[in-house]
Scaffold this active site. Structure first.
Site, mmCIF file in Angstrom:
data_model
loop_
_atom_site.group_PDB
_atom_site.id
_atom_site.type_symbol
_atom_site.label_atom_id
_atom_site.label_comp_id
_atom_site.label_asym_id
_atom_site.label_seq_id
_atom_site.Cartn_x
_atom_site.Cartn_y
_atom_site.Cartn_z
ATOM 1 N N ASP A 33 -2.660 7.138 -13.759
ATOM 2 C CA ASP A 33 -1.713 6.127 -13.269
ATOM 3 C C ASP A 33 -0.351 6.205 -13.959
ATOM 4 O OD1 ASP A 33 -3.385 5.256 -11.353
ATOM 5 O OD2 ASP A 33 -3.381 3.159 -11.958
ATOM 6 N N ARG A 61 -12.318 4.084 -13.752
ATOM 7 C CA ARG A 61 -11.566 3.455 -14.843
ATOM 8 C C ARG A 61 -12.477 2.487 -15.594
ATOM 9 N NH1 ARG A 61 -6.399 3.240 -12.056
ATOM 10 N NH2 ARG A 61 -6.610 4.696 -10.325
ATOM 11 N N ARG A 73 -3.457 13.085 -5.564
ATOM 12 C CA ARG A 73 -3.930 13.274 -6.931
ATOM 13 C C ARG A 73 -5.300 13.945 -6.903
ATOM 14 N NH1 ARG A 73 -2.894 7.444 -9.817
ATOM 15 N NH2 ARG A 73 -4.610 6.685 -8.514
ATOM 16 N N GLY A 99 0.797 -1.227 0.000
ATOM 17 C CA GLY A 99 0.000 0.000 0.000
ATOM 18 C C GLY A 99 0.827 1.272 0.000
ATOM 19 N N ASP A 144 -7.468 -1.303 -16.311
ATOM 20 C CA ASP A 144 -7.618 -0.662 -15.001
ATOM 21 C C ASP A 144 -6.868 0.661 -14.952
ATOM 22 O OD1 ASP A 144 -5.546 -2.758 -15.213
ATOM 23 O OD2 ASP A 144 -4.826 -1.938 -13.324
ATOM 24 N N ASN A 145 -6.108 0.967 -15.997
ATOM 25 C CA ASN A 145 -5.362 2.222 -16.043
ATOM 26 C C ASN A 145 -5.907 3.159 -17.112
ATOM 27 O OD1 ASN A 145 -3.694 1.412 -13.962
ATOM 28 N ND2 ASN A 145 -2.104 0.623 -15.309
#
Ligand code: AMP
Ligand code: MG
Length: 523
Positions: free
Chosen positions: A285, A201, A194, A137, A275-276
């Site tokens: 990302d 996504r 961010r 993480g 997923d990006n």
């Protein structure tokens, strides 16, 4: 502490995971889990974006106060924050990978600022979440600097992107095996905050679809249209087939335009897994991305992708399409029939061609970009690739081209190899002759053409070696290099006297150095 107005629609309107622990798990029937960031030892501000602080109504004095670092390292929550991590899945390198999710991203909440803009704040590296799988993480300083700088650089280049408010050192170290070669080392840790209207996504839609949870997919889709595409929602119910068809077309068009922009500036994302890919068409990302130095459509900065080169520079538009196909498959159960999805994909091709034409026309300084002009650009790119020519330097130099004297030497500093330059000289001279003729046919005032070209061909980009120099300094305790680069990259299209060295070719030492030409996913 400024008072931020939070309007946390995602967690308020959508179903969440009833369990509130950090236990790694598969999360079903929910789109997110509530997670509190894990505190760190000694938060300290390393860099911040003045424009974003202003957009959020944060005074400089507060940004520089210890309280800011506490909040944006994840040690303290401000009133109104409701932290969560999102559940998503994804196709990685062409294969369905199942549940992924925010393994080290924790959203703090959605601020609505006094312009009425929605700015979701999200910490990256603030500790484990239910989606962390076997990882910790956390994020290392080097990758956090790269994400912070590139987010802002892309914004100032005019390329759609998530933004970055702050870069905070944690005072803790993180162990990483940078090259997966069994030599882990402790590196300084950091947290980036961010900022984007939404971090959704393609993979957020794919996960419920993969589990046959049509009701959940349905809710996410209607929510996304209502919150993030208000102009479409104004035209009808987010549940109506027409609005949904428009929405998918819009996602396709935005993705297409994003791909054309990446090709314009020489950006290679490096990990275009589904997923990006942002549902808003933003660059998202920043991992093992890279900037093209010598023009090469086959280049990828990502060592993890060195074999297949799936995500190489020139393949990005095809991958954008492939990813949209996966999204369309996921959406099929909530679309009455496949036709609007197919129409959206067709629109992708048209929108990409249109956006490419606009970019090529602007890069070459033409009033209109014809099919012949596309060929002219294609021929130039082939020459550049053959002769190892720096993309940014060459296009910038092209803006200085004098069509009255087409044989004048051009962009000598853009060539990496003198022998190749000499060999390619006649071919470049021929090309410049053609280009000169094309410009004379346009008969435009030079200053007008130059202004158009200088607004499309940046003088400064975040060359990989420049980021690495700032990283090396920051790892030694001096983060000023990050701020220097940020200041430079806030005006990428302007010549900045005294800062010419940042516009130069990649130096020889950086050619094959880790971080400069090759990057792994370890971050
Ligand atoms: P990426 O390839 O960086 O987009 O990451 C793929 C997945 O791995 C995402 O679900 C990330 O959240 C997760 N991930 C990457 N690095 C870490 C980390 N250090 N700790 C937890 N999860 C991570
Ligand atoms: Mg990711």
């Amino acid at each position: 502490m400024p008072s931020l107005l939070f309007d946390n629609r995602f967690v308020r309107e959508l179903p969440g995971d009833p369990e509130q622990s950090l236990r790694r798990r598969q999360v079903h029937g929910a789109l997110y889990s509530r997670v509190v960031p894990t505190p760190v030892a000694a938060p300290h501000l390393l860099a911040w974006s003045p424009e974003l602080a202003q957009a959020l109504g944060m005074e400089e004095a507060w940004v520089r106060s210890p309280e800011f670092a506490q909040v944006f390292a994840g040690n303290t929550l401000m009133p109104g924050m409701e932290p969560y991590s999102a559940a998503y899945g994804g196709h990685q390198f062409g294969h369905w990978a199942g549940q992924l999710g925010d393994g080290r991203a924790i959203s703090l909440g959605e601020v609505v600022n006094d312009q009425g803009e929605r700015l979701e704040l999200q910490l990256k590296g603030a500790g484990p979440t239910p989606y962390s799988r076997s990882a910790d993480g956390r994020a290392v300083l080097r990758s956090s600097i790269r994400e912070f700088l590139c987010s802002e650089a892309m914004h100032h280049l005019g390329v759609p992107t998530t933004r970055a408010l702050s870069l905070v050192g944690t005072g803790e170290s993180v162990v990483r095996d940078m090259f997966y070669d069994g030599r882990p080392r402790a590196e300084p840790g950091a947290v980036v905050c961010r900022v984007a209207p939404s971090f959704l996504r393609f993979g957020n839609f794919e996960l419920p679809a993969s589990r046959g949870d049509v009701a959940l997919l349905e809710r996410l889709l209607s929510f996304t249209i209502a919150r993030d595409f208000p102009e479409l929602a104004a035209a009808g119910s987010p549940a109506s087939p027409e609005v949904r068809a428009h929405w998918f077309t819009e996602v396709c068009e935005r993705t297409a335009r994003l791909m054309a922009q990446w090709m314009r500036v020489g950006f290679v994302h490096g990990v275009m897994n589904t997923d990006n890919l942002s549902i808003l068409g933003l660059t998202i990302d920043y991992g093992p991305y890279g900037w093209v130095d010598d023009f090469d459509l086959g280049w990828t900065p990502n060592t993890t992708d060195a074999q297949g080169r799936r995500y190489r520079f020139g393949n990005q538009p095809q991958i954008g399409y492939w990813n949209l196909e996966q999204l369309a498959n996921a959406l099929l159960p909530v679309f009455a029939d496949a036709k609007p999805l197919e129409a959206g994909l067709e629109r992708y091709v048209e929108a990409f061609n249109l956006a490419t034409r606009a970019c090529v026309g602007a890069k070459l300084g033409l009033r209109q970009c014809t099919d012949d002009d596309l060929r002219l650009m294609g021929d130039l790119q082939a020459l550049m690739q053959d002769a190892e020519v720096d993309m940014t330097l060459f296009f910038r130099a092209l803006g200085e081209f004098d069509e009255a004297a087409p044989r004048s030497p051009l962009g000598a500093e853009a060539f990496y190899d003198p022998a190749k330059r000499e060999r390619a000289a006649p071919a470049f001279a021929d090309w410049l002759e053609r280009y000169g003729a094309r410009l004379r046919a346009d008969a435009r005032p030079v200053h007008e053409r130059r202004a158009q070209m200088h607004a499309a061909n940046p003088r400064y980009v975040l060359r990989n070696y420049l980021a690495q120099e700032a990283i090396d300094r920051a790892e030694q305790g001096d983060a000023r290099g990050v701020t220097e680069l940020l200041d430079l990259l806030r005006h990428p299209y302007e010549d900045q006297p005294g800062l010419e060295r940042f516009a130069g070719r990649r130096p020889d030492w950086a050619r094959d150095r880790a971080g400069c030409s090759m990057l792994s996913c370890s971050s």
